[in-house]
Design an enzyme around this catalytic site. Structure first.
Site, PDB file in Angstrom:
ATOM      1  N   ASP A  69      -8.045  -5.070  -0.754  1.00 15.22           N
ATOM      2  CA  ASP A  69      -8.492  -5.862  -1.896  1.00 15.22           C
ATOM      3  C   ASP A  69      -8.266  -7.356  -1.708  1.00 15.22           C
ATOM      4  O   ASP A  69      -8.900  -8.162  -2.387  1.00 15.22           O
ATOM      5  CB  ASP A  69      -7.753  -5.414  -3.164  1.00 15.22           C
ATOM      6  CG  ASP A  69      -8.230  -4.062  -3.621  1.00 15.22           C
ATOM      7  OD1 ASP A  69      -9.440  -3.934  -3.851  1.00 15.22           O
ATOM      8  OD2 ASP A  69      -7.417  -3.132  -3.714  1.00 15.22           O
TER       9      ASP A  69
ATOM     10  N   HIS B 177       0.851  -1.195   0.000  1.00 15.26           N
ATOM     11  CA  HIS B 177       0.000   0.000   0.000  1.00 15.26           C
ATOM     12  C   HIS B 177       0.876   1.231   0.000  1.00 15.26           C
ATOM     13  O   HIS B 177       1.954   1.227   0.599  1.00 15.26           O
ATOM     14  CB  HIS B 177      -0.906   0.013   1.231  1.00 15.26           C
ATOM     15  CG  HIS B 177      -2.059   0.939   1.076  1.00 15.26           C
ATOM     16  ND1 HIS B 177      -1.991   2.261   1.396  1.00 15.26           N
ATOM     17  CD2 HIS B 177      -3.300   0.711   0.599  1.00 15.26           C
ATOM     18  CE1 HIS B 177      -3.151   2.823   1.121  1.00 15.26           C
ATOM     19  NE2 HIS B 177      -3.965   1.921   0.640  1.00 15.26           N
TER      20      HIS B 177
HETATM   21  N1  COA Z   1       3.931  -7.681  -4.603  1.00  5.92           N
HETATM   22  C1  COA Z   1       5.270  -7.802  -4.625  1.00  5.92           C
HETATM   23  N2  COA Z   1       6.093  -6.780  -4.362  1.00  5.92           N
HETATM   24  C2  COA Z   1       5.533  -5.596  -4.089  1.00  5.92           C
HETATM   25  C3  COA Z   1       4.156  -5.397  -4.058  1.00  5.92           C
HETATM   26  C4  COA Z   1       3.355  -6.512  -4.323  1.00  5.92           C
HETATM   27  N3  COA Z   1       2.023  -6.409  -4.291  1.00  5.92           N
HETATM   28  N4  COA Z   1       3.881  -4.126  -3.728  1.00  5.92           N
HETATM   29  C5  COA Z   1       5.057  -3.521  -3.570  1.00  5.92           C
HETATM   30  N5  COA Z   1       6.046  -4.421  -3.794  1.00  5.92           N
HETATM   31  C6  COA Z   1       7.477  -4.164  -3.700  1.00  5.92           C
HETATM   32  C7  COA Z   1       7.994  -3.460  -4.927  1.00  5.92           C
HETATM   33  O1  COA Z   1       8.414  -4.373  -5.910  1.00  5.92           O
HETATM   34  C8  COA Z   1       9.138  -2.698  -4.339  1.00  5.92           C
HETATM   35  O2  COA Z   1      10.186  -3.596  -4.095  1.00  5.92           O
HETATM   36  P1  COA Z   1      11.685  -3.205  -4.391  1.00  5.92           P
HETATM   37  O3  COA Z   1      11.955  -2.041  -3.474  1.00  5.92           O
HETATM   38  O4  COA Z   1      12.440  -4.436  -4.064  1.00  5.92           O
HETATM   39  O5  COA Z   1      11.702  -2.817  -5.833  1.00  5.92           O
HETATM   40  C9  COA Z   1       8.622  -2.269  -2.970  1.00  5.92           C
HETATM   41  O6  COA Z   1       7.660  -3.262  -2.608  1.00  5.92           O
HETATM   42  C10 COA Z   1       7.975  -0.898  -2.964  1.00  5.92           C
HETATM   43  O7  COA Z   1       6.994  -0.870  -3.981  1.00  5.92           O
HETATM   44  P2  COA Z   1       6.465   0.451  -4.677  1.00  5.92           P
HETATM   45  O8  COA Z   1       5.939   0.090  -6.029  1.00  5.92           O
HETATM   46  O9  COA Z   1       7.450   1.547  -4.601  1.00  5.92           O
HETATM   47  O10 COA Z   1       5.278   0.857  -3.755  1.00  5.92           O
HETATM   48  P3  COA Z   1       4.091   1.773  -4.206  1.00  5.92           P
HETATM   49  O11 COA Z   1       3.784   2.627  -3.042  1.00  5.92           O
HETATM   50  O12 COA Z   1       4.324   2.476  -5.494  1.00  5.92           O
HETATM   51  O13 COA Z   1       2.972   0.701  -4.490  1.00  5.92           O
HETATM   52  C11 COA Z   1       0.976  -0.380  -4.734  1.00  5.92           C
HETATM   53  C12 COA Z   1       1.739   0.662  -3.926  1.00  5.92           C
HETATM   54  C13 COA Z   1      -0.361  -0.577  -4.052  1.00  5.92           C
HETATM   55  C14 COA Z   1       0.764   0.140  -6.158  1.00  5.92           C
HETATM   56  C15 COA Z   1       1.770  -1.699  -4.773  1.00  5.92           C
HETATM   57  O14 COA Z   1       1.957  -2.173  -3.461  1.00  5.92           O
HETATM   58  C16 COA Z   1       1.098  -2.752  -5.640  1.00  5.92           C
HETATM   59  O15 COA Z   1       1.316  -2.783  -6.847  1.00  5.92           O
HETATM   60  N6  COA Z   1       0.252  -3.640  -5.021  1.00  5.92           N
HETATM   61  C17 COA Z   1      -0.468  -4.611  -5.784  1.00  5.92           C
HETATM   62  C18 COA Z   1      -1.752  -4.004  -6.337  1.00  5.92           C
HETATM   63  C19 COA Z   1      -2.774  -3.778  -5.272  1.00  5.92           C
HETATM   64  O16 COA Z   1      -3.014  -4.627  -4.424  1.00  5.92           O
HETATM   65  N7  COA Z   1      -3.401  -2.609  -5.335  1.00  5.92           N
HETATM   66  C20 COA Z   1      -4.452  -2.245  -4.410  1.00  5.92           C
HETATM   67  C21 COA Z   1      -3.958  -1.189  -3.475  1.00  5.92           C
HETATM   68  S1  COA Z   1      -5.141  -0.866  -2.195  1.00  5.92           S
END
Ligand code: COA
Length: 376
Positions: free
Chosen positions: A311, A260
């Protein structure tokens, strides 16, 4: 000009709002100061929506009045149903929702009235009407006529009734109601931000909600719940869950329903959804989806230190309720409409155009060469 090079605007405070307070470190979520756990346990969707729109919990009389207004607005104009009939039956329910909400503006009884009172009526109209759009489409794409909304019963019961034409059992209606409360608002999430940016231009409520529905549909936002259940179905059996996650992470895939932008601890909404997923499994004599989910949760925590978000468990909850998978995100919209409209009304009440800057990183000067002189 102050610059922020974070492409996702993380931790940038973009507006002031009285609506939703979100503490990502403590895992605390409140709507106008009322704790989400209290709302999940004691409130109704109608009452929570009233709170989001008015900033206070309603009296008994105010709640009754709000319920009545909701019931009246459940019925869609016939021509919206006609427009939906023109769409191919393969159209995704989120696309149908976006198109229908956009079309609803043409049937607004007071189009030119931009007063706060008229916009409030639009908030009621859309919040009451979204489930009718979703349920009507579910019936229409299966070759059936839409089920007319009930003229009594609460929002969640009516929604489940319209999906199938049968009255749901009390527990199913309770589960959906709690899910709707939990998803109703979440500060400046991507779709709410999209709604506020649109409202900030003084675009109307329909345009702003249409923008929000578009933003919600993406798999990194509301579309994640649908991807979660598809993953659970691919895994199929609890014994396969651990290796599936291991392999997916090895391939550097994201596990939907985890992580998140704001929470760095357990998502308070997941607590309730997790418990309801377990209970539904027991009642259905099929705890497979809950068991698989628990193993995934443990595994993602071990490997990546990430918590389940809202979710993750909503996916198995909706599946156990018998809801078709591609309605998961539209149901999210049917809840978040309460928050979107609250934010739109708040934006209008104290409006300033939202227009940030971009840090330019392209070439400084590029000579214009005639077409004939450009290399292929
Ligand atoms: N699965 C695997 N790894 C994940 C992840 C996931 N769902 N979410 C984050 N990570 C990892 C990233 O790969 C990154 O790792 P790294 O530092 O080794 O590269 C790290 O965690 C940070 O991720 P980042 O993309 O910078 O975080 P964000 O704040 O941009 O992402 C989300 C937030 C929600 C977009 C992200 O967690 C995600 O894509 N989740 C899956 C989709 C989801 O469930 N969305 C609903 C949100 S309520």
């Amino acid at each position: 000009m102050s610059t922020n090079t974070g492409a996702g605007l993380e931790d940038v405070v973009a507006t002031n709002s009285n609506i939703c307070d979100l503490d990502g470190k403590l895992g605390k979520l409140t709507y106008f100061g009322v704790d989400i756990h209290d709302l999940a346990q004691h409130s109704s969707f109608e009452e929570t929506t009233y709170l989001l729109w008015h900033g206070t919990l309603p009296t008994q009389a105010q709640l009754e009045e709000a319920r009545k207004q909701f019931i009246v607005q459940r019925t869609l104009p016939d021509r919206i149903i006609d427009i939906m009939r023109l769409l191919p039956s393969t159209t995704s329910p989120m696309d149908v929702l976006r198109t229908s909400v956009s079309a609803l503006s043409a049937f607004d009884p007071h189009t030119s009235d931009k007063s706060a009172a008229a916009n409030y009526q639009r908030a009621i109209r859309l919040t009451a009407g979204l489930p009718t759009i979703v349920a009507s489409w579910e019936n229409m794409r299966n070759g059936k006529d839409p089920v007319a909304p009930l003229q009594a019963h609460n929002h969640a019961t009516n929604f489940l009734y319209m999906l199938t034409g049968n009255m749901p059992d009390d527990y199913a209606a309770h589960v959906l109601e709690v899910a709707l409360i939990l998803h109703a608002d979440h500060e400046l999430n991507a779709s709410t931000f999209a709604a506020r940016v649109s409202a900030g231009t003084k675009a109307d409520v329909y345009a702003s909600v249409t923008a929000a529905i578009g933003a919600l549909s993406g798999p990194l936002h509301g579309g994640a719940n649908e991807q979660v259940i598809r993953m659970l179905l691919r895994i199929g059996e609890p014994e396969r869950a651990e290796s599936y996650i291991h392999d997916a992470l090895e391939r550097k895939e994201r596990i939907m329903g985890f992580g998140h932008r704001v929470y760095r601890t357990d998502d308070p909404r997941a607590t309730h959804l997790r418990a309801m997923s377990e209970e539904l499994g027991k009642r259905n004599n099929d705890t497979r989806w809950y068991e698989i989910s628990r193993i995934i949760e443990k595994s993602v925590m071990e490997h990546k230190g990430l918590y389940a978000n809202v979710d993750f468990y909503s996916a198995s909850v909706y599946y156990s309720l018998g809801i078709p998978i591609d309605l998961d995100t539209p149901i999210f919209a049917c809840s978040r409409i309460a928050g979107w409209t609250a934010h739109i009304l708040e934006q209008y009440a104290n409006n300033r155009l939202i227009r940030p800057r971009a840090e330019y990183s392209g070439p400084k000067v590029t000579k214009y060469t005639p077409l004939s002189e450009r290399e292929r």
